[in-house]
Design a protein around this motif. Structure first.
Motif, PDB file in Angstrom:
ATOM      1  N   LEU A 169       0.838  -1.199   0.000  1.00 56.33           N
ATOM      2  CA  LEU A 169       0.000   0.000   0.000  1.00 56.33           C
ATOM      3  C   LEU A 169       0.870   1.246   0.000  1.00 56.33           C
ATOM      4  CD1 LEU A 169      -2.425  -1.055   2.891  1.00 56.33           C
ATOM      5  CD2 LEU A 169      -2.889  -1.250   0.438  1.00 56.33           C
ATOM      6  N   LEU A 170       0.363   2.306  -0.608  1.00 59.48           N
ATOM      7  CA  LEU A 170       0.989   3.618  -0.495  1.00 59.48           C
ATOM      8  C   LEU A 170       0.469   4.265   0.778  1.00 59.48           C
ATOM      9  CD1 LEU A 170       2.716   5.909  -1.751  1.00 59.48           C
ATOM     10  CD2 LEU A 170       0.645   6.679  -2.931  1.00 59.48           C
ATOM     11  N   ALA A 171       1.370   4.477   1.752  1.00 60.57           N
ATOM     12  CA  ALA A 171       0.953   4.980   3.056  1.00 60.57           C
ATOM     13  C   ALA A 171       0.971   6.500   3.126  1.00 60.57           C
ATOM     14  CB  ALA A 171       1.866   4.409   4.140  1.00 60.57           C
ATOM     15  N   ALA A 172       1.890   7.135   2.435  1.00 62.24           N
ATOM     16  CA  ALA A 172       2.008   8.592   2.453  1.00 62.24           C
ATOM     17  C   ALA A 172       2.909   9.011   1.306  1.00 62.24           C
ATOM     18  CB  ALA A 172       2.590   9.081   3.783  1.00 62.24           C
ATOM     19  N   HIS A 173       2.748  10.239   0.844  1.00 64.59           N
ATOM     20  CA  HIS A 173       3.660  10.727  -0.189  1.00 64.59           C
ATOM     21  C   HIS A 173       3.695  12.242  -0.188  1.00 64.59           C
ATOM     22  CE1 HIS A 173       0.720  12.282  -3.153  1.00 64.59           C
ATOM     23  NE2 HIS A 173      -0.065  11.307  -2.722  1.00 64.59           N
ATOM     24  N   GLU A 174       4.800  12.760  -0.650  1.00 63.06           N
ATOM     25  CA  GLU A 174       4.976  14.182  -0.902  1.00 63.06           C
ATOM     26  C   GLU A 174       5.801  14.295  -2.169  1.00 63.06           C
ATOM     27  OE1 GLU A 174       6.584  18.290   1.248  1.00 63.06           O
ATOM     28  OE2 GLU A 174       6.514  16.399   2.370  1.00 63.06           O
ATOM     29  N   VAL A 175       5.123  14.253  -3.304  1.00 64.49           N
ATOM     30  CA  VAL A 175       5.790  14.263  -4.603  1.00 64.49           C
ATOM     31  C   VAL A 175       5.210  15.379  -5.455  1.00 64.49           C
ATOM     32  CG1 VAL A 175       6.260  11.781  -4.524  1.00 64.49           C
ATOM     33  CG2 VAL A 175       4.178  12.599  -5.634  1.00 64.49           C
ATOM     34  N   ARG A 176       5.969  15.736  -6.461  1.00 61.85           N
ATOM     35  CA  ARG A 176       5.486  16.705  -7.438  1.00 61.85           C
ATOM     36  C   ARG A 176       5.945  16.275  -8.819  1.00 61.85           C
ATOM     37  NH1 ARG A 176       8.037  22.441  -6.307  1.00 61.85           N
ATOM     38  NH2 ARG A 176       7.147  22.003  -4.262  1.00 61.85           N
ATOM     39  N   SER A 177       5.219  16.700  -9.833  1.00 62.62           N
ATOM     40  CA  SER A 177       5.559  16.306 -11.191  1.00 62.62           C
ATOM     41  C   SER A 177       6.812  17.031 -11.652  1.00 62.62           C
ATOM     42  CB  SER A 177       4.395  16.594 -12.140  1.00 62.62           C
ATOM     43  OG  SER A 177       4.094  17.977 -12.143  1.00 62.62           O
ATOM     44  N   ALA A 178       7.542  16.363 -12.567  1.00 59.84           N
ATOM     45  CA  ALA A 178       8.783  16.911 -13.098  1.00 59.84           C
ATOM     46  C   ALA A 178       9.043  16.295 -14.464  1.00 59.84           C
ATOM     47  CB  ALA A 178       9.952  16.622 -12.156  1.00 59.84           C
ATOM     48  N   PRO A 179       9.590  17.059 -15.404  1.00 62.04           N
ATOM     49  CA  PRO A 179       9.872  16.526 -16.740  1.00 62.04           C
ATOM     50  C   PRO A 179      11.222  15.844 -16.813  1.00 62.04           C
ATOM     51  CG  PRO A 179      10.359  18.860 -16.702  1.00 62.04           C
ATOM     52  CD  PRO A 179       9.862  18.513 -15.318  1.00 62.04           C
ATOM     53  N   ALA A 180      11.333  14.889 -17.690  1.00 64.79           N
ATOM     54  CA  ALA A 180      12.608  14.244 -17.994  1.00 64.79           C
ATOM     55  C   ALA A 180      12.817  14.320 -19.498  1.00 64.79           C
ATOM     56  CB  ALA A 180      12.604  12.797 -17.535  1.00 64.79           C
ATOM     57  N   GLU A 181      13.858  15.008 -19.918  1.00 66.47           N
ATOM     58  CA  GLU A 181      14.181  15.123 -21.336  1.00 66.47           C
ATOM     59  C   GLU A 181      14.898  13.851 -21.784  1.00 66.47           C
ATOM     60  OE1 GLU A 181      13.058  17.559 -23.094  1.00 66.47           O
ATOM     61  OE2 GLU A 181      12.310  18.694 -21.369  1.00 66.47           O
ATOM     62  N   ILE A 182      14.370  13.193 -22.797  1.00 66.54           N
ATOM     63  CA  ILE A 182      14.937  11.911 -23.219  1.00 66.54           C
ATOM     64  C   ILE A 182      15.277  11.904 -24.706  1.00 66.54           C
ATOM     65  CG2 ILE A 182      13.892  10.542 -21.401  1.00 66.54           C
ATOM     66  CD1 ILE A 182      11.688   9.793 -23.380  1.00 66.54           C
ATOM     67  N   GLY A 183      15.867  12.967 -25.176  1.00 61.78           N
ATOM     68  CA  GLY A 183      16.308  12.998 -26.562  1.00 61.78           C
ATOM     69  C   GLY A 183      15.270  13.619 -27.469  1.00 61.78           C
ATOM     70  N   GLN A 184      14.494  12.775 -28.154  1.00 61.75           N
ATOM     71  CA  GLN A 184      13.527  13.281 -29.113  1.00 61.75           C
ATOM     72  C   GLN A 184      12.215  13.708 -28.461  1.00 61.75           C
ATOM     73  OE1 GLN A 184      13.080  10.285 -32.127  1.00 61.75           O
ATOM     74  NE2 GLN A 184      15.153  10.563 -32.923  1.00 61.75           N
ATOM     75  N   GLY A 185      12.096  13.580 -27.192  1.00 61.16           N
ATOM     76  CA  GLY A 185      10.870  13.988 -26.512  1.00 61.16           C
ATOM     77  C   GLY A 185      11.123  14.101 -25.036  1.00 61.16           C
ATOM     78  N   HIS A 186      10.051  14.057 -24.268  1.00 59.35           N
ATOM     79  CA  HIS A 186      10.207  14.095 -22.829  1.00 59.35           C
ATOM     80  C   HIS A 186       9.086  13.302 -22.183  1.00 59.35           C
ATOM     81  CE1 HIS A 186       7.168  17.280 -23.231  1.00 59.35           C
ATOM     82  NE2 HIS A 186       6.886  17.054 -21.961  1.00 59.35           N
ATOM     83  N   ARG A 187       9.305  12.964 -20.934  1.00 57.54           N
ATOM     84  CA  ARG A 187       8.309  12.279 -20.125  1.00 57.54           C
ATOM     85  C   ARG A 187       8.038  13.116 -18.885  1.00 57.54           C
ATOM     86  NH1 ARG A 187       7.814   9.818 -24.094  1.00 57.54           N
ATOM     87  NH2 ARG A 187       7.998   7.579 -24.489  1.00 57.54           N
ATOM     88  N   ILE A 188       6.834  12.984 -18.376  1.00 56.42           N
ATOM     89  CA  ILE A 188       6.498  13.606 -17.112  1.00 56.42           C
ATOM     90  C   ILE A 188       6.578  12.540 -16.035  1.00 56.42           C
ATOM     91  CG2 ILE A 188       4.751  14.806 -15.763  1.00 56.42           C
ATOM     92  CD1 ILE A 188       5.968  16.467 -17.986  1.00 56.42           C
TER      93      ILE A 188
END
Length: 282
Positions: A169-188
């Motif tokens: 189970l996920l009990a707690a989190h403190e995360v935020r979105s961030a981009p990753a540049e991977i050459g010809q595009g990017h992922r969030i």
């Protein structure tokens, strides 16, 4: 045995420069050349971190490589004195330090019912062709189990993996979105911290697998593109029987290197999404 090699690299001409995931991957492949890697395989036996600062060695950077294959050992200590290229810069390998624990030892660690993971580089998961920018516990532990069973001499049975996926189970989190540049595009993806726990009804085998795979995450990385510097993770465990006030890293010095920030980032930058296209320290 899963190893983590930490290399100290000295720049030939210190300067700031962007470091991309593709460049980290190319450097890792160069350093591991001759280690019998199938570069066309979807799962590869290594992970790499972003460059890390070396505060005690001006003009240097640290790079950590995780090695997962239980049947081979890359002789990275023989790279000492060699020059390697990262993007437009050249570095000399000054030092190589290795830490690790056999897969069997990971299976016998003191059981932990709750773990906290710090995601220090952009992390994301994939499912049916889509990327998932959240710390999904089932995807996280299923991915770790798949890597474990690919390279460990002692596989985790499928039934036990299924039981773990159904109990984590996920009990707690403190995360935020961030981009990753991977050459010809990017992922969030995401950065930050998340805690995972188990249903109270799990048996000791599930608890042991949860503990082992959680520790394994520090060497293997989590999520997609761990061979490109994504999914760099450190883990803190809460051993069974401890109270919240007694929370502390379990055997930290023995099983993982000390945590360091990615190069060119301030102490809060790992929360801003800048950790995947980084500046060199030089």
């Amino acid at each position: 045995m899963p190893y983590t090699w930490t290399l100290r690299l000295r720049a030939a001409a210190p300067r700031e420069q962007q470091v991309t995931p593709a460049q980290l991957h190319a450097l890792a492949c160069t350093l591991l050349e001759g280690a019998a890697i199938d570069h066309h395989s979807q799962t590869k036996p290594f992970s790499v971190t972003p460059l890390m600062g070396a505060p005690d060695a001006p003009g240097c950077a640290l790079l950590a490589l995780g090695w997962l294959d239980d049947s081979t050992t890359p002789p990275l200590d023989k790279r000492l004195g060699e020059q390697v290229r990262l993007g437009g810069q050249f570095f000399t390998v000054e030092d190589a330090h290795v830490t690790g624990a056999p897969y069997a030892a990971l299976r016998t660690l003191p059981p932990s019912r709750r773990v906290t993971m710090d995601f220090l580089s952009v992390t994301y998961f994939t499912r049916k062709g889509r990327w998932i920018p959240l710390p999904d516990p089932e995807l996280l532990y299923a991915g770790l189990a798949r890597r474990w069973n690919t390279y460990a001499g002692i596989p985790i049975p499928d039934g036990l993996i299924t039981a773990l996926r159904e109990a984590v189970l996920l009990a707690a989190h403190e995360v935020r979105s961030a981009p990753a540049e991977i050459g010809q595009g990017h992922r969030i993806g995401f950065l930050g911290q998340a805690s995972f726990t188990l249903l109270r009804t799990v048996d000791t085998e599930v608890l042991a697998a949860f503990t082992a795979l959680s520790r394994f995450a520090e060497c293997a990385g989590v999520g997609a593109q761990t061979t490109h510097g994504l999914g760099w993770t450190t883990v803190t465990t809460l051993e069974r029987g401890r109270g919240a006030a007694d929370k502390q890293p379990s055997r930290r010095d023995r099983y993982r290197p000390a945590r360091r920030q990615p190069v060119g980032l301030d102490s809060g930058a790992s929360q801003t999404g800048r950790s995947q296209t980084q500046k060199g320290i030089m």
